[in-house]
Enzyme design. Sequence first.
Site, PDB file in Angstrom:
ATOM      1  N   THR A 163       0.857  -1.195   0.000  1.00 23.70           N
ATOM      2  CA  THR A 163       0.000   0.000   0.000  1.00 23.70           C
ATOM      3  C   THR A 163       0.890   1.241   0.000  1.00 23.70           C
ATOM      4  O   THR A 163       1.680   1.436   0.930  1.00 23.70           O
ATOM      5  CB  THR A 163      -0.898  -0.004   1.252  1.00 23.70           C
ATOM      6  OG1 THR A 163      -1.608  -1.243   1.266  1.00 23.70           O
ATOM      7  CG2 THR A 163      -1.882   1.144   1.239  1.00 23.70           C
ATOM      8  N   ASN A 168      -9.989   1.243   2.389  1.00 27.13           N
ATOM      9  CA  ASN A 168      -9.760   1.195   3.834  1.00 27.13           C
ATOM     10  C   ASN A 168     -10.314   2.431   4.541  1.00 27.13           C
ATOM     11  O   ASN A 168     -10.801   2.341   5.669  1.00 27.13           O
ATOM     12  CB  ASN A 168      -8.269   0.997   4.142  1.00 27.13           C
ATOM     13  CG  ASN A 168      -7.874  -0.473   4.032  1.00 27.13           C
ATOM     14  OD1 ASN A 168      -8.740  -1.342   3.894  1.00 27.13           O
ATOM     15  ND2 ASN A 168      -6.595  -0.760   4.106  1.00 27.13           N
ATOM     16  N   GLY A 212      -8.228  -1.487  14.730  1.00 27.70           N
ATOM     17  CA  GLY A 212      -6.780  -1.420  14.959  1.00 27.70           C
ATOM     18  C   GLY A 212      -6.115  -2.210  13.858  1.00 27.70           C
ATOM     19  O   GLY A 212      -6.669  -2.373  12.775  1.00 27.70           O
ATOM     20  N   CYS A 214      -3.307  -2.040   9.151  1.00 24.56           N
ATOM     21  CA  CYS A 214      -3.769  -1.368   7.926  1.00 24.56           C
ATOM     22  C   CYS A 214      -4.648  -0.150   8.176  1.00 24.56           C
ATOM     23  O   CYS A 214      -4.266   0.966   7.854  1.00 24.56           O
ATOM     24  CB  CYS A 214      -4.500  -2.361   7.039  1.00 24.56           C
ATOM     25  SG  CYS A 214      -3.387  -3.480   6.197  1.00 24.56           S
ATOM     26  N   LYS A 230      -7.738  -8.336  16.312  1.00 25.13           N
ATOM     27  CA  LYS A 230      -8.974  -8.995  15.888  1.00 25.13           C
ATOM     28  C   LYS A 230      -8.800 -10.487  16.125  1.00 25.13           C
ATOM     29  O   LYS A 230      -7.668 -10.959  16.293  1.00 25.13           O
ATOM     30  CB  LYS A 230      -9.281  -8.687  14.413  1.00 25.13           C
ATOM     31  CG  LYS A 230      -8.311  -9.326  13.424  1.00 25.13           C
ATOM     32  CD  LYS A 230      -8.539  -8.881  11.999  1.00 25.13           C
ATOM     33  CE  LYS A 230      -9.630  -9.652  11.320  1.00 25.13           C
ATOM     34  NZ  LYS A 230      -9.659  -9.420   9.866  1.00 25.13           N
ATOM     35  N   ARG A 256      -0.356  -5.073  16.330  1.00 20.75           N
ATOM     36  CA  ARG A 256      -0.151  -3.686  15.887  1.00 20.75           C
ATOM     37  C   ARG A 256      -1.404  -2.852  16.137  1.00 20.75           C
ATOM     38  O   ARG A 256      -2.482  -3.217  15.739  1.00 20.75           O
ATOM     39  CB  ARG A 256       0.234  -3.662  14.395  1.00 20.75           C
ATOM     40  CG  ARG A 256       1.652  -4.138  14.143  1.00 20.75           C
ATOM     41  CD  ARG A 256       1.961  -4.183  12.669  1.00 20.75           C
ATOM     42  NE  ARG A 256       1.180  -5.197  11.981  1.00 20.75           N
ATOM     43  CZ  ARG A 256       1.147  -5.351  10.664  1.00 20.75           C
ATOM     44  NH1 ARG A 256       1.850  -4.548   9.888  1.00 20.75           N
ATOM     45  NH2 ARG A 256       0.431  -6.302  10.109  1.00 20.75           N
TER      46      ARG A 256
HETATM   47  C1  UDX Z   1      -8.254  -4.526   6.568  1.00 18.92           C
HETATM   48  C2  UDX Z   1      -9.162  -4.544   5.328  1.00 18.92           C
HETATM   49  O1  UDX Z   1     -10.418  -5.140   5.662  1.00 18.92           O
HETATM   50  C3  UDX Z   1      -8.488  -5.333   4.215  1.00 18.92           C
HETATM   51  O2  UDX Z   1      -9.275  -5.300   3.043  1.00 18.92           O
HETATM   52  C4  UDX Z   1      -7.122  -4.697   3.933  1.00 18.92           C
HETATM   53  O3  UDX Z   1      -6.440  -5.438   2.941  1.00 18.92           O
HETATM   54  C5  UDX Z   1      -6.286  -4.650   5.203  1.00 18.92           C
HETATM   55  O4  UDX Z   1      -7.003  -3.962   6.239  1.00 18.92           O
HETATM   56  P1  UDX Z   1      -7.679  -6.253   8.526  1.00 18.92           P
HETATM   57  O5  UDX Z   1      -6.867  -5.150   9.115  1.00 18.92           O
HETATM   58  O6  UDX Z   1      -7.095  -7.630   8.439  1.00 18.92           O
HETATM   59  O7  UDX Z   1      -8.125  -5.868   7.029  1.00 18.92           O
HETATM   60  O8  UDX Z   1      -9.010  -6.412   9.409  1.00 18.92           O
HETATM   61  P2  UDX Z   1     -10.541  -5.981   9.298  1.00 18.92           P
HETATM   62  O9  UDX Z   1     -11.345  -7.198   9.279  1.00 18.92           O
HETATM   63  O10 UDX Z   1     -10.771  -4.975   8.255  1.00 18.92           O
HETATM   64  O11 UDX Z   1     -10.736  -5.304  10.730  1.00 18.92           O
HETATM   65  C6  UDX Z   1     -10.015  -4.123  11.082  1.00 18.92           C
HETATM   66  C7  UDX Z   1     -10.371  -3.676  12.478  1.00 18.92           C
HETATM   67  O12 UDX Z   1     -11.705  -3.175  12.517  1.00 18.92           O
HETATM   68  C8  UDX Z   1     -10.304  -4.758  13.541  1.00 18.92           C
HETATM   69  O13 UDX Z   1      -9.693  -4.211  14.696  1.00 18.92           O
HETATM   70  C9  UDX Z   1     -11.765  -5.086  13.812  1.00 18.92           C
HETATM   71  O14 UDX Z   1     -11.961  -5.551  15.117  1.00 18.92           O
HETATM   72  C10 UDX Z   1     -12.428  -3.736  13.590  1.00 18.92           C
HETATM   73  N1  UDX Z   1     -13.848  -3.818  13.204  1.00 18.92           N
HETATM   74  C11 UDX Z   1     -14.209  -4.417  12.044  1.00 18.92           C
HETATM   75  C12 UDX Z   1     -14.822  -3.213  13.997  1.00 18.92           C
HETATM   76  O15 UDX Z   1     -14.517  -2.635  15.057  1.00 18.92           O
HETATM   77  N2  UDX Z   1     -16.141  -3.244  13.600  1.00 18.92           N
HETATM   78  C13 UDX Z   1     -16.524  -3.848  12.450  1.00 18.92           C
HETATM   79  O16 UDX Z   1     -17.725  -3.832  12.155  1.00 18.92           O
HETATM   80  C14 UDX Z   1     -15.531  -4.459  11.651  1.00 18.92           C
END
Ligand code: UDX
Length: 433
Positions: A121, A209, A258, A261, A323, A330
């Site tokens: 990215t 994102n 968090g 990304c 998650k 991170r």
């Molecule tokens: C994200 C993007 O989804 C992905 O497409 C990109 O390539 C990288 O960044 P990721 O960081 O793995 O992926 O996790 P994601 O499932 O997006 O969740 C990000 C954060 O948001 C987590 O901390 C999760 O707990 C939080 N979250 C997600 C919420 O608080 N509420 C939601 O409804 C969804």
Amino acid sequence: MRLTVIGLGYLGATHAVAMAKLGHQVIGIEQDQSKLESLRQGKIPFHEPGLDSALTEVLATGRLTFQSEHDSQSSSAEIHFICVGTPQKESGEADTSYVVSATKQLAKHLKPESVVAGKSTIPVGTAAKLKHQMSEIAGFPVHLAWNPEFLREGTALEDSLKPDRIVVGSWDQYSVEKLKEAYQPILETGTPFLSLDVETAELVKVAANAFLATKISFINAMAEIAEAAGADAVALAEAIGHDERIGKKFLRSGIGFGGGCLPKDIRGFIARAEELGVGSSLDFLKDVDQINLRRRSRVVELAKQELGTLANKKVLVLGISFKPDSDDLRDSPSLEIARRLSELGAEVVIHDPVALAALKEPGKLKPEQNLEVAAKDADLVILGTEWKEYRDLEPAKLKVKSKVIIDGRNVLDVKKWQLAGWKVIALGRNIQN
Ligand code: UDX
């Protein structure tokens, strides 16, 4: 096809395995010797469901090998995928130094017919500079394309093999055709392929994102309103989510986003917009960031309200990864909450089904793998990461001193916990106990 994947972190390791699974001959290139050793032995150096067995499977076919430097074999690859990290600088900007050095290094070995496909990215406008630099070093016009990756941790392999779309930004049709060939087995299943200009392709990832982060902060802002107005943010999300234009996904309120990304990408995007002279276009993302960070403070406040002084109080934090199904720490909201409570004088015990081993410097936090031991004498429990183990937890089995739980992810069956004698506090919900 012969391919290389340069940089074997979350993105690169998954991409290398995925491309080998598609039948390509893949050489993974990584400078970190311990990562390299681990991968050679079939062990993914981070927690990602299904990736270890997929790695073992492709290693056995001989289609995936690893090395620390370019050699004549790797140089003859048809496509080189750049997967190195772009962490956040203190200023908020994305640090592109690893991408710059990886592409410069590659340019010294590059063949004119090879395509370089960036997956990292990057701030919009970076690819054009990289193409110029690489072409100067190589002595010919380099075929550079940008091919952003959208994988989520926890479902990374599945996201790579069955993506919602494949995006390629390029200056030449030759690169597009080569990438189409590489992704042919995925495209055959009907996956949309979008061939774009490079700047738009660079923007797709950060724009996606930014949208996702905004959706989460939107519902968390509604949670703040619900707290003040006596409403329920979970019921609200359900009700608005029935509108197909809004949708239910990414509307889970709680302690917020968090990971490696979302937080860094929105900050990097804000910094880049400012450089482009259109900073005010992304002013709203500063609020998205602030709303997100305020949810962490809210949990600390609720803990203080519940416990009074935090000194000599024992708090159990369930889950420290950002998650579930990941050991990535991170910018983890729950880990930050745990640290802040500890700084305020509480004895904080942390439990996680997988991620404790990834915490190299626990400081005053007390990692405990055994849940029974971790829960003993706790004055307060905070659910910070919604691992299945916690969602399915039998409240009667959690033996603590004081049966109070803050559900930081709005995933618990409140009635069930209350029937077992627990006081349940949740973000944005005004639960009557
Ligand atoms: C994200 C993007 O989804 C992905 O497409 C990109 O390539 C990288 O960044 P990721 O960081 O793995 O992926 O996790 P994601 O499932 O997006 O969740 C990000 C954060 O948001 C987590 O901390 C999760 O707990 C939080 N979250 C997600 C919420 O608080 N509420 C939601 O409804 C969804």
